[in-house]
Enzyme design. Sequence first.
Site, mmCIF file in Angstrom:
data_model
loop_
_atom_site.group_PDB
_atom_site.id
_atom_site.type_symbol
_atom_site.label_atom_id
_atom_site.label_comp_id
_atom_site.label_asym_id
_atom_site.label_seq_id
_atom_site.Cartn_x
_atom_site.Cartn_y
_atom_site.Cartn_z
ATOM 1 N N ASP A 83 41.176 -22.975 -25.588
ATOM 2 C CA ASP A 83 40.357 -21.759 -25.601
ATOM 3 C C ASP A 83 41.169 -20.638 -26.262
ATOM 4 O OD1 ASP A 83 38.196 -20.090 -24.979
ATOM 5 O OD2 ASP A 83 39.032 -19.534 -23.012
ATOM 6 N N HIS A 188 34.965 -10.524 -21.608
ATOM 7 C CA HIS A 188 35.778 -11.305 -20.681
ATOM 8 C C HIS A 188 36.210 -10.482 -19.462
ATOM 9 C CE1 HIS A 188 36.640 -13.356 -24.645
ATOM 10 N NE2 HIS A 188 36.199 -14.338 -23.906
ATOM 11 N N HIS A 222 30.723 -16.701 -24.772
ATOM 12 C CA HIS A 222 31.946 -16.373 -24.019
ATOM 13 C C HIS A 222 31.623 -15.268 -23.019
ATOM 14 C CE1 HIS A 222 35.451 -18.208 -26.310
ATOM 15 N NE2 HIS A 222 34.392 -18.649 -26.960
#
Length: 319
Positions: A83, A188, A222
Amino acid sequence: MTLQTLRAALAEAEAGEYAVGAFNVSSIDQAIAVLDAAAAERSPVIVQSIAGMSAYDDESRWWTRLRGLVEEYNEVPVVLHLDHGRTYDDCVRAIGHGFTSVMIDASRVAGTDRPASFAENVALTRRVIEVATPAGVSVEGELGTIGGAEAGVAGVVEEIVFADPDQAVEFVAQTGVDALAVAVGTSHGSVKFTDEAGGQRLRLELIAEIKDRLPETFLVLHGSSSVPADAVAVINAHGGGVRPSYGISPEQKAEGIAAGIRKINQGTDSHLAWSAALRRFLQENTAIVEPSEQLRPAISGFREMVAQRMREFGSAGRA
Ligand code: 13P
């Protein structure tokens, strides 16, 4: 041996119109939690690791053990994925350790917060394709930039640059990536949106637009954690200090899958589940120092969170 490339796993997902969860792991215990969830749910799964982010000092030993563990689970198809590879070297090391898929995140200039130019992104992604393809390894690229948290949150400077459909077509033509992470407003980490309506600022329509023009490329979401309020509440009731916020709802992820998302990345929700279970156990069992007893609820919390997502993404029962 059930190791698969990302391309093979996502081709199945495309045919079945579901998404495969890609779960971040940074220790063997977490990898066991993910793989046990996959086996219990009969779900294909992507186990993913970030270079430089693990509980161990020796990356080579960690990745060798991780690959060995994945090979032991022969009941379900597993992709072993790097990743957010930031450099060519990250990707080469992962390929050398038997990863079947790598992400080269060339959307930012390595070591800086500066978004890379389109030409810089293409050039680095192509270099990775040149080494990955002969090794039979899939490649995921990124277009646009996915923020570290919602722009505007105090102390967070990473800006989200949305994926542009014209550039996506050009990027795939020039690189030949198997999968493409598209920036549609997710970010994120455990702080995504500070208001409940934050999720409405996602631009999920971009997914269908890009999918329509790139039917052969698998799209990746994501920053997809939902940041469950109950997990945050348990953490904070047991000595934690996680800032409550709003994540991406299961319904929004389902909408993304319907629009063409085939891989969904999750790190934060699993970490919240682990931390909540561990903190609760430690505070309720202050005399227990045996690590196996402390770890058991954490692993189980992690596993249950992953299993729930497999059911939500439609991958449960597909293996
Ligand atoms: P979350 O922080 O939302 O779980 O996202 C993880 C991720 O996208 C890893 O690449």
